[in-house]
Design a protein around this motif. Structure first.
Motif, PDB file in Angstrom:
ATOM      1  N   LEU A  37      -4.112  17.517  16.691  1.00 19.97           N
ATOM      2  CA  LEU A  37      -5.222  17.644  15.767  1.00 19.97           C
ATOM      3  C   LEU A  37      -6.511  17.273  16.493  1.00 19.97           C
ATOM      4  CD1 LEU A  37      -3.624  15.890  12.671  1.00 19.97           C
ATOM      5  CD2 LEU A  37      -3.664  18.337  13.179  1.00 19.97           C
ATOM      6  N   GLU A  38      -7.572  18.021  16.256  1.00 15.72           N
ATOM      7  CA  GLU A  38      -8.854  17.713  16.883  1.00 15.72           C
ATOM      8  C   GLU A  38      -9.666  16.756  16.017  1.00 15.72           C
ATOM      9  OE1 GLU A  38     -11.453  20.785  18.064  1.00 15.72           O
ATOM     10  OE2 GLU A  38     -10.251  21.369  19.797  1.00 15.72           O
ATOM     11  N   SER A  39     -10.590  16.074  16.678  1.00 21.10           N
ATOM     12  CA  SER A  39     -11.553  15.251  15.961  1.00 21.10           C
ATOM     13  C   SER A  39     -12.358  16.117  15.001  1.00 21.10           C
ATOM     14  CB  SER A  39     -12.499  14.590  16.975  1.00 21.10           C
ATOM     15  OG  SER A  39     -13.670  14.129  16.346  1.00 21.10           O
ATOM     16  N   GLY A  40     -12.741  15.549  13.884  1.00 22.84           N
ATOM     17  CA  GLY A  40     -13.550  16.280  12.930  1.00 22.84           C
ATOM     18  C   GLY A  40     -14.913  16.685  13.473  1.00 22.84           C
ATOM     19  N   TYR A  41     -15.340  16.004  14.535  1.00 21.31           N
ATOM     20  CA  TYR A  41     -16.619  16.344  15.163  1.00 21.31           C
ATOM     21  C   TYR A  41     -16.508  17.563  16.084  1.00 21.31           C
ATOM     22  CZ  TYR A  41     -18.123  11.738  13.550  1.00 21.31           C
ATOM     23  OH  TYR A  41     -18.433  10.664  12.764  1.00 21.31           O
ATOM     24  N   GLY A  42     -15.296  17.910  16.474  1.00 22.53           N
ATOM     25  CA  GLY A  42     -15.111  19.057  17.351  1.00 22.53           C
ATOM     26  C   GLY A  42     -15.622  18.806  18.756  1.00 22.53           C
ATOM     27  N   TRP A  43     -15.857  19.874  19.485  1.00 21.51           N
ATOM     28  CA  TRP A  43     -16.292  19.777  20.876  1.00 21.51           C
ATOM     29  C   TRP A  43     -17.733  19.286  20.985  1.00 21.51           C
ATOM     30  CZ3 TRP A  43     -14.569  25.128  23.279  1.00 21.51           C
ATOM     31  CH2 TRP A  43     -13.178  25.208  23.254  1.00 21.51           C
ATOM     32  N   TYR A  45     -20.784  20.430  22.469  1.00 15.57           N
ATOM     33  CA  TYR A  45     -21.291  21.695  23.012  1.00 15.57           C
ATOM     34  C   TYR A  45     -22.428  21.506  24.013  1.00 15.57           C
ATOM     35  CZ  TYR A  45     -18.202  24.459  20.173  1.00 15.57           C
ATOM     36  OH  TYR A  45     -17.077  25.033  19.651  1.00 15.57           O
ATOM     37  N   THR A  46     -22.971  20.302  24.072  1.00 21.42           N
ATOM     38  CA  THR A  46     -23.979  20.028  25.093  1.00 21.42           C
ATOM     39  C   THR A  46     -23.357  20.092  26.483  1.00 21.42           C
ATOM     40  OG1 THR A  46     -25.255  18.620  23.591  1.00 21.42           O
ATOM     41  CG2 THR A  46     -25.649  18.344  25.956  1.00 21.42           C
ATOM     42  N   SER A  47     -22.192  19.469  26.644  1.00 17.94           N
ATOM     43  CA  SER A  47     -21.518  19.493  27.943  1.00 17.94           C
ATOM     44  C   SER A  47     -21.064  20.910  28.288  1.00 17.94           C
ATOM     45  CB  SER A  47     -20.319  18.542  27.941  1.00 17.94           C
ATOM     46  OG  SER A  47     -19.361  18.920  26.964  1.00 17.94           O
ATOM     47  N   PHE A  48     -20.690  21.685  27.283  1.00 21.33           N
ATOM     48  CA  PHE A  48     -20.307  23.088  27.466  1.00 21.33           C
ATOM     49  C   PHE A  48     -21.500  23.864  28.049  1.00 21.33           C
ATOM     50  CE2 PHE A  48     -18.214  26.835  24.953  1.00 21.33           C
ATOM     51  CZ  PHE A  48     -18.155  27.571  26.127  1.00 21.33           C
ATOM     52  N   ALA A  49     -22.645  23.729  27.410  1.00 21.72           N
ATOM     53  CA  ALA A  49     -23.836  24.458  27.848  1.00 21.72           C
ATOM     54  C   ALA A  49     -24.279  24.013  29.240  1.00 21.72           C
ATOM     55  CB  ALA A  49     -24.965  24.253  26.844  1.00 21.72           C
ATOM     56  N   GLU A  50     -24.196  22.718  29.494  1.00 23.81           N
ATOM     57  CA  GLU A  50     -24.602  22.210  30.804  1.00 23.81           C
ATOM     58  C   GLU A  50     -23.722  22.774  31.914  1.00 23.81           C
ATOM     59  OE1 GLU A  50     -24.400  18.019  30.266  1.00 23.81           O
ATOM     60  OE2 GLU A  50     -26.434  17.867  29.419  1.00 23.81           O
ATOM     61  N   ALA A  51     -22.434  22.940  31.641  1.00 27.04           N
ATOM     62  CA  ALA A  51     -21.528  23.497  32.643  1.00 27.04           C
ATOM     63  C   ALA A  51     -21.844  24.956  32.921  1.00 27.04           C
ATOM     64  CB  ALA A  51     -20.079  23.352  32.174  1.00 27.04           C
ATOM     65  N   VAL A  52     -22.121  25.708  31.854  1.00 33.77           N
ATOM     66  CA  VAL A  52     -22.449  27.125  32.016  1.00 33.77           C
ATOM     67  C   VAL A  52     -23.752  27.293  32.789  1.00 33.77           C
ATOM     68  CG1 VAL A  52     -23.065  29.237  30.792  1.00 33.77           C
ATOM     69  CG2 VAL A  52     -21.191  27.811  29.952  1.00 33.77           C
ATOM     70  N   ASN A  53     -24.742  26.488  32.452  1.00 33.39           N
ATOM     71  CA  ASN A  53     -26.054  26.595  33.098  1.00 33.39           C
ATOM     72  C   ASN A  53     -26.110  25.904  34.453  1.00 33.39           C
ATOM     73  OD1 ASN A  53     -27.151  28.032  30.901  1.00 33.39           O
ATOM     74  ND2 ASN A  53     -27.591  26.122  29.807  1.00 33.39           N
ATOM     75  N   GLY A  54     -25.095  25.097  34.737  1.00 34.07           N
ATOM     76  CA  GLY A  54     -25.110  24.323  35.980  1.00 34.07           C
ATOM     77  C   GLY A  54     -24.427  24.994  37.152  1.00 34.07           C
ATOM     78  N   GLY A  55     -24.074  26.254  36.990  1.00 34.45           N
ATOM     79  CA  GLY A  55     -23.508  26.985  38.116  1.00 34.45           C
ATOM     80  C   GLY A  55     -22.012  26.817  38.313  1.00 34.45           C
ATOM     81  N   ALA A  56     -21.267  26.574  37.239  1.00 33.42           N
ATOM     82  CA  ALA A  56     -19.807  26.491  37.354  1.00 33.42           C
ATOM     83  C   ALA A  56     -19.265  27.785  37.951  1.00 33.42           C
ATOM     84  CB  ALA A  56     -19.182  26.242  35.983  1.00 33.42           C
ATOM     85  N   GLU A  57     -18.312  27.666  38.847  1.00 25.35           N
ATOM     86  CA  GLU A  57     -17.828  28.830  39.589  1.00 25.35           C
ATOM     87  C   GLU A  57     -16.849  29.685  38.803  1.00 25.35           C
ATOM     88  OE1 GLU A  57     -16.280  27.577  43.318  1.00 25.35           O
ATOM     89  OE2 GLU A  57     -18.194  26.751  44.021  1.00 25.35           O
ATOM     90  N   ASN A  58     -16.155  29.095  37.843  1.00 29.34           N
ATOM     91  CA  ASN A  58     -15.180  29.865  37.070  1.00 29.34           C
ATOM     92  C   ASN A  58     -14.959  29.216  35.707  1.00 29.34           C
ATOM     93  OD1 ASN A  58     -13.219  27.719  37.388  1.00 29.34           O
ATOM     94  ND2 ASN A  58     -12.804  28.512  39.450  1.00 29.34           N
ATOM     95  N   GLN A  61     -13.641  25.546  35.596  1.00 28.87           N
ATOM     96  CA  GLN A  61     -14.610  24.457  35.743  1.00 28.87           C
ATOM     97  C   GLN A  61     -15.382  24.239  34.449  1.00 28.87           C
ATOM     98  OE1 GLN A  61     -17.061  25.197  39.181  1.00 28.87           O
ATOM     99  NE2 GLN A  61     -15.374  24.908  40.612  1.00 28.87           N
ATOM    100  N   VAL A  62     -15.724  25.311  33.770  1.00 29.64           N
ATOM    101  CA  VAL A  62     -16.384  25.174  32.465  1.00 29.64           C
ATOM    102  C   VAL A  62     -15.441  24.473  31.490  1.00 29.64           C
ATOM    103  CG1 VAL A  62     -17.386  26.388  30.500  1.00 29.64           C
ATOM    104  CG2 VAL A  62     -17.829  27.207  32.820  1.00 29.64           C
ATOM    105  N   GLY A  63     -14.183  24.890  31.490  1.00 36.73           N
ATOM    106  CA  GLY A  63     -13.201  24.278  30.607  1.00 36.73           C
ATOM    107  C   GLY A  63     -13.013  22.794  30.883  1.00 36.73           C
ATOM    108  N   GLU A  64     -13.020  22.418  32.159  1.00 39.42           N
ATOM    109  CA  GLU A  64     -12.894  21.002  32.504  1.00 39.42           C
ATOM    110  C   GLU A  64     -14.062  20.204  31.939  1.00 39.42           C
ATOM    111  OE1 GLU A  64     -12.636  18.122  36.466  1.00 39.42           O
ATOM    112  OE2 GLU A  64     -12.154  20.262  36.636  1.00 39.42           O
ATOM    113  N   SER A  65     -15.263  20.755  31.999  1.00 40.67           N
ATOM    114  CA  SER A  65     -16.433  20.077  31.426  1.00 40.67           C
ATOM    115  C   SER A  65     -16.298  19.936  29.920  1.00 40.67           C
ATOM    116  CB  SER A  65     -17.708  20.860  31.765  1.00 40.67           C
ATOM    117  OG  SER A  65     -17.964  20.822  33.153  1.00 40.67           O
ATOM    118  N   ILE A  66     -15.742  20.957  29.277  1.00 39.33           N
ATOM    119  CA  ILE A  66     -15.512  20.879  27.830  1.00 39.33           C
ATOM    120  C   ILE A  66     -14.558  19.732  27.514  1.00 39.33           C
ATOM    121  CG2 ILE A  66     -14.491  22.064  25.851  1.00 39.33           C
ATOM    122  CD1 ILE A  66     -15.454  24.707  27.094  1.00 39.33           C
ATOM    123  N   CYS A  67     -13.483  19.624  28.287  1.00 41.15           N
ATOM    124  CA  CYS A  67     -12.488  18.564  28.062  1.00 41.15           C
ATOM    125  C   CYS A  67     -13.102  17.184  28.248  1.00 41.15           C
ATOM    126  CB  CYS A  67     -11.316  18.735  29.017  1.00 41.15           C
ATOM    127  SG  CYS A  67     -10.283  20.172  28.704  1.00 41.15           S
TER     128      CYS A  67
END
Length: 224
Positions: A37-43, A45-58, A61-67
């Motif tokens: 079960l996930e937290s009610g707050y969910g992911w 998304y700031t860390s998600f966006a930072e990974a995408v904009n930060g030059g993640a190679e694949n 790597q984006v998924g790891e930042s989400i985790c």
């Protein structure tokens, strides 16, 4: 063959299953999903966006930042013990599924020999499970796939290779105390079947013909 999407994520409860991963493998390279079960707050998304904009190679790597971001947000809300989130490399799933089917073939053969059914039921119930699985909360029948494989190693010549190939599929996993040792993906296992059509529905998405035979036998208690 590479999918259309680099990363497919599911910000929802109990979506980290091998059945769901198998469906998504046609469409993407990486999957992010939770076994529990996930937290009610969910992911976060700031860390998600930072990974995408930060030059993640694949997508991995984006998924790891989400985790990592998700676990940190769970820590802030006091829910880190229950947190679990995984990144699955879907491009490696096919090799695992071939090995898993062979592993299940061996396990099924063991079940059909004498008291093998009891052995497998004990092994499956000893693995971590997620989503309640009790009378008060109901049964999701989600069992840690890695735990199931490890619990049935002794019944298969293909078990060790199968476990290694599953580990290879898991790009990254972040688990809290509640899910410590979980391998990154669940598999449906009939801890308690709810209704006559449950296994019929599972049959449509099961990743192994031998595994559905195992599930049938474990649910109804007969190898005849």
């Amino acid at each position: 063959m590479a999918g259309s999407f680099e990363l497919i994520g599911s910000d929802a409860c109990l979506m980290g299953t091998v059945e769901f991963a198998n469906i998504l493998a046609t469409y993407g390279n990486y999957m992010v999903a939770s076994q529990d079960l996930e937290s009610g707050y969910g992911w976060d998304y700031t860390s998600f966006a930072e990974a995408v904009n930060g030059g993640a190679e694949n997508g991995g790597q984006v998924g790891e930042s989400i985790c990592r971001g998700y676990y940190e947000s769970c820590t802030k809300s006091g829910e880190e013990k229950e947190a679990t989130l995984s990144v699955i490399d879907l491009t490696k799933l096919d090799r695992f599924l071939v090995a898993f089917n062979e592993h299940c073939k061996d396990v099924y053969s063991h079940i059909c020999e004498g008291n093998g059914l009891t052995d497998v039921i004990i092994a499956a119930k000893s693995a971590l499970n997620f989503g309640g699985n009790n009378r008060s909360e109901g049964y999701t029948n989600m069992v840690d796939l890695y735990g199931f494989i490890l619990g049935t190693l002794q019944f298969s010549e293909n078990g060790e290779e199968t476990a290694e190939l599953l580990e290879d599929c898991v790009y990254y996993v972040r688990n809290g105390e509640r899910s410590f040792g979980a391998g990154g993906l669940n598999v449906y296992y009939p801890l308690s079947v709810q209704g006559s059509r449950e296994l019929e529905s599972f049959r449509e998405i099961c990743v192994s013909p031998y595994y559905i035979s195992i599930a049938d036998i474990c649910a109804f208690g007969s190898s005849e």
